[in-house]
Write a protein that holds these residues in place. Structure first.
Motif, PDB file in Angstrom:
ATOM      1  N   SER A 232       0.939  -1.314   0.040  1.00  0.00           N
ATOM      2  CA  SER A 232      -0.075  -0.063   0.039  1.00  0.00           C
ATOM      3  C   SER A 232       0.841   1.237  -0.160  1.00  0.00           C
ATOM      4  N   ALA A 233       0.293   2.447  -0.357  1.00  0.00           N
ATOM      5  CA  ALA A 233       1.148   3.553  -0.376  1.00  0.00           C
ATOM      6  C   ALA A 233       1.530   3.932   0.876  1.00  0.00           C
ATOM      7  N   TYR A 234       0.598   3.639   2.028  1.00  0.00           N
ATOM      8  CA  TYR A 234       1.065   3.935   3.263  1.00  0.00           C
ATOM      9  C   TYR A 234       2.112   2.986   3.787  1.00  0.00           C
ATOM     10  N   GLY A 235       2.160   1.611   3.341  1.00  0.00           N
ATOM     11  CA  GLY A 235       3.417   0.743   3.661  1.00  0.00           C
ATOM     12  C   GLY A 235       4.697   1.140   3.160  1.00  0.00           C
ATOM     13  N   ALA A 236       4.562   1.784   1.733  1.00  0.00           N
ATOM     14  CA  ALA A 236       5.661   2.236   1.046  1.00  0.00           C
ATOM     15  C   ALA A 236       6.271   3.444   1.731  1.00  0.00           C
ATOM     16  N   MET A 237       5.409   4.173   2.338  1.00  0.00           N
ATOM     17  CA  MET A 237       5.895   5.361   3.199  1.00  0.00           C
ATOM     18  C   MET A 237       6.767   5.029   4.204  1.00  0.00           C
ATOM     19  N   HIS A 238       6.262   4.004   5.083  1.00  0.00           N
ATOM     20  CA  HIS A 238       6.983   3.521   6.124  1.00  0.00           C
ATOM     21  C   HIS A 238       8.126   2.792   5.774  1.00  0.00           C
ATOM     22  N   MET A 239       7.956   2.163   4.713  1.00  0.00           N
ATOM     23  CA  MET A 239       9.358   1.267   4.266  1.00  0.00           C
ATOM     24  C   MET A 239      10.564   2.115   3.830  1.00  0.00           C
ATOM     25  N   LEU A 240      10.061   3.311   3.488  1.00  0.00           N
ATOM     26  CA  LEU A 240      10.977   4.364   3.218  1.00  0.00           C
ATOM     27  C   LEU A 240      11.665   5.079   4.334  1.00  0.00           C
ATOM     28  N   PHE A 241      10.772   5.238   5.463  1.00  0.00           N
ATOM     29  CA  PHE A 241      11.096   5.677   6.875  1.00  0.00           C
ATOM     30  C   PHE A 241      12.127   4.773   7.667  1.00  0.00           C
ATOM     31  N   ALA A 242      11.596   3.255   7.589  1.00  0.00           N
ATOM     32  CA  ALA A 242      12.297   2.500   8.123  1.00  0.00           C
ATOM     33  C   ALA A 242      13.813   2.698   8.196  1.00  0.00           C
ATOM     34  N   PRO A 243      14.522   2.641   6.831  1.00  0.00           N
ATOM     35  CA  PRO A 243      16.021   2.584   6.906  1.00  0.00           C
ATOM     36  C   PRO A 243      16.596   3.978   7.224  1.00  0.00           C
ATOM     37  N   LEU A 244      15.785   5.080   6.871  1.00  0.00           N
ATOM     38  CA  LEU A 244      16.157   6.469   7.150  1.00  0.00           C
ATOM     39  C   LEU A 244      16.273   6.933   8.531  1.00  0.00           C
ATOM     40  N   LEU A 245      15.543   6.095   9.503  1.00  0.00           N
ATOM     41  CA  LEU A 245      15.648   6.333  10.849  1.00  0.00           C
ATOM     42  C   LEU A 245      16.360   5.418  11.703  1.00  0.00           C
ATOM     43  N   GLN A 246      17.212   4.667  11.004  1.00  0.00           N
ATOM     44  CA  GLN A 246      17.847   3.769  11.682  1.00  0.00           C
ATOM     45  C   GLN A 246      19.193   4.450  12.372  1.00  0.00           C
ATOM     46  N   PRO A 247      19.569   4.195  13.669  1.00  0.00           N
ATOM     47  CA  PRO A 247      20.484   4.845  14.212  1.00  0.00           C
ATOM     48  C   PRO A 247      22.021   5.302  13.448  1.00  0.00           C
ATOM     49  N   SER A 248      22.013   4.606  12.576  1.00  0.00           N
ATOM     50  CA  SER A 248      23.678   4.805  11.849  1.00  0.00           C
ATOM     51  C   SER A 248      23.345   5.784  10.946  1.00  0.00           C
ATOM     52  N   THR A 249      22.121   6.107  10.480  1.00  0.00           N
ATOM     53  CA  THR A 249      21.906   7.015   9.666  1.00  0.00           C
ATOM     54  C   THR A 249      21.318   8.250  10.242  1.00  0.00           C
ATOM     55  N   THR A 250      20.863   8.533  11.109  1.00  0.00           N
ATOM     56  CA  THR A 250      20.196   9.711  11.765  1.00  0.00           C
ATOM     57  C   THR A 250      21.243  10.657  12.690  1.00  0.00           C
ATOM     58  N   LEU A 324       7.903  -9.495   3.823  1.00  0.00           N
ATOM     59  CA  LEU A 324       8.258  -8.543   4.475  1.00  0.00           C
ATOM     60  C   LEU A 324       7.844  -8.224   5.849  1.00  0.00           C
ATOM     61  N   CYS A 325       8.482  -8.220   7.092  1.00  0.00           N
ATOM     62  CA  CYS A 325       7.685  -7.866   8.346  1.00  0.00           C
ATOM     63  C   CYS A 325       7.860  -6.412   8.601  1.00  0.00           C
ATOM     64  N   LEU A 326       6.950  -5.489   8.242  1.00  0.00           N
ATOM     65  CA  LEU A 326       7.002  -4.123   8.613  1.00  0.00           C
ATOM     66  C   LEU A 326       5.861  -3.833   9.589  1.00  0.00           C
ATOM     67  N   GLU A 327       6.482  -3.423  10.905  1.00  0.00           N
ATOM     68  CA  GLU A 327       5.470  -3.082  11.909  1.00  0.00           C
ATOM     69  C   GLU A 327       4.898  -1.608  11.747  1.00  0.00           C
ATOM     70  N   ASP A 328       3.607  -1.432  11.881  1.00  0.00           N
ATOM     71  CA  ASP A 328       2.888  -0.212  11.746  1.00  0.00           C
ATOM     72  C   ASP A 328       3.123   0.447  12.874  1.00  0.00           C
ATOM     73  N   PRO A 329       3.592   1.629  12.900  1.00  0.00           N
ATOM     74  CA  PRO A 329       3.822   2.368  14.008  1.00  0.00           C
ATOM     75  C   PRO A 329       2.638   2.890  14.834  1.00  0.00           C
ATOM     76  N   ALA A 330       1.584   2.943  14.231  1.00  0.00           N
ATOM     77  CA  ALA A 330       0.597   3.458  14.755  1.00  0.00           C
ATOM     78  C   ALA A 330      -0.397   2.277  15.284  1.00  0.00           C
ATOM     79  N   LYS A 331      -0.060   0.949  14.989  1.00  0.00           N
ATOM     80  CA  LYS A 331      -0.850  -0.126  15.359  1.00  0.00           C
ATOM     81  C   LYS A 331       0.039  -1.226  15.431  1.00  0.00           C
ATOM     82  N   PRO A 332       0.979  -1.474  16.602  1.00  0.00           N
ATOM     83  CA  PRO A 332       1.926  -2.446  16.372  1.00  0.00           C
ATOM     84  C   PRO A 332       1.580  -3.725  16.355  1.00  0.00           C
TER      85      PRO A 332
END
Length: 432
Positions: A232-250, A324-332
């Motif tokens: 889904s578009a919502y899933g794609a958005m968090h698929m983008l956020f997941a690697p960008l928010l990793q401690p090694s990149t922030t 792909l196992c991608l946890e929804d931040p709004a509904k774990p």
């Protein structure tokens, strides 16, 4: 028969017949392919709107060029004022059809998705939800949605109308005159989902232009459609956020959009979905665990109710361990990748794009260092998103033409109304 329906049938068969388990595994372990973007329908190519002219890029490094292209692409692909007005008009039209149907049912409607987060693109769906206060299942709104479907089918304003039942009934249709897709789904309103999405869009550097690139990149390859194995578009958005928010990149204070796009591609080029899952809040990579056993080692029956949301989420699929196992931040307890059966195609494609982009950037910088910069039309972003400006050109023109027509109609109607005398507006002549 698509892979989603076939995978469901095989999983049901494997439960009833143990011998069908191996057949199901073999069928679902498909060979992943690199998927090219949709080809342009135009006979003559149009200039690439986000590409820089030679004079504009001759002094730029590859990273600087990619950064500027991402910025220009976002400006090109985001909704214009006219397109936004047209979509708002179609949303209002849809709601006008819903109101009389919901009257007397204690049901209510709400708008969600890209229309509420400001991430809508010209080809994004318009999402409307319907629900009933205190009822947490979409089945309660089955009849109203069925009525809406029947009403729309009986008219000529919409086309490609489909109604799907189930736990959360959904009706999809395309507004014929504008080409905009509308979906009305029964379910709960998730205010937390909207709140978190906006929070990430505002806090993650370059989130909106990067999402526009990733959304288009996946959409041009048919990967943004949950009903055929896409995400889904919502899933794609968090698929983008997941690697960008990793401690090694922030740790980088002001990362460029170019470096973030490279990080996204390289992350999923090597990410092992069979062994690990992803979370966005907090950002982490966690290990998957074995499929659900029918009984524990001591002979007691296993029950999912005794596990935590993360444990339930991290359970590897017996037939599709690569999901792909991608946890929804709004509904774990919601896995955004659970139904993305095309994930192997997606990851293989991202790996190829990552390698090609790296090679192109190195070649560009190498030619520039030798005093032989590449001339003519050139774009680092083009292989990722394809000639989307040509693929979507007719659709965008149709949307603009619809809004122009409606504005002209409104203007004519306004002129007619202005000519009608308003009661009590006439003044008596002053008699001397």
């Amino acid at each position: 028969m698509n892979i989603v329906r076939r995978s469901k049938d095989l999983q049901q068969d494997s439960k009833r017949d143990p011998e069908a388990l191996e057949e199901a595994k073999r069928w679902l372990a498909y060979v992943p392919l690199v998927v090219d973007p949709q080809e342009s329908p135009l006979e003559e190519s149009l200039p690439v709107p986000w590409a820089l002219r030679f004079k504009e890029r001759r002094n730029l490094t590859a990273s600087q060029l990619l950064d500027e292209e991402i910025c220009r692409f976002a400006a090109h692909i985001f909704l214009t004022r006219t397109e936004s007005m047209a979509r708002g008009r179609i949303l209002a039209h849809t709601i006008d059809k819903l109101k009389p149907i919901l009257k007397g049912t204690s049901g209510r409607y709400f708008v969600f998705g890209s229309m509420t987060t400001g991430t809508a693109l010209p080809f994004s769906d318009i999402d409307v939800g319907v629900g009933r206060k205190g009822v947490h299942t979409g089945g309660a709104m089955y009849s109203p949605l069925q009525r809406l479907y029947n009403d729309i089918v009986a008219e000529n304003e919409y086309m490609c109308t489909v109604f799907r039942g189930g736990k959360f009934p959904i009706m999809t249709a395309q507004h014929a005159e504008s080409g905009v897709d509308v979906q009305v789904i029964a379910g709960d309103e998730h205010a937390e989902k909207k709140k978190m999405t906006i929070e990430y869009l505002e806090s993650v550097p370059n989130a909106r232009p990067l999402y526009a690139v990733v959304r288009t990149m996946l959409g041009m390859r048919g990967f943004i459609d949950p009903f055929v194995g896409g995400i889904s578009a919502y899933g794609a958005m968090h698929m983008l956020f997941a690697p960008l928010l990793q401690p090694s990149t922030t740790s980088i204070n002001s990362p460029s959009a170019a470096s973030q796009l490279q990080q996204f591609l390289s992350f999923f080029a090597t990410f092992d979905t069979e062994s690990h899952g992803l979370a966005v809040r907090p950002p982490e990579i966690f290990s998957k665990i074995d499929p659900v056993p029918s009984t524990a080692t001591n002979g007691t029956r296993f029950t999912m109710g005794r596990t935590t949301p993360r444990e339930r989420l991290a359970r590897t699929s017996l037939l599709q361990p690569y999901l792909l196992c991608l946890e929804d931040p709004a509904k774990p307890d919601n896995d955004l990748g659970a139904r993305v059966t095309a994930i192997r195609h997606i990851l293989t494609t991202l790996q190829a794009l990552s390698e090609d982009l790296t090679a192109s950037m190195e070649a560009y910088d190498g030619a520039r260092a030798q005093g032989q910069p590449l001339e003519g039309e050139f774009s680092l972003l083009l292989p990722l998103i394809g000639r989307c400006h040509e693929v979507y050109a007719e659709r965008r023109a149709k949307l603009v033409a619809y809004e122009t027509k409606m504005q002209e109609r409104d203007l004519i109607a306004g002129l007619r109304i202005s000519k009608v005398p308003v009661q009590g507006s006439f003044k008596k002549k002053h008699v001397v």
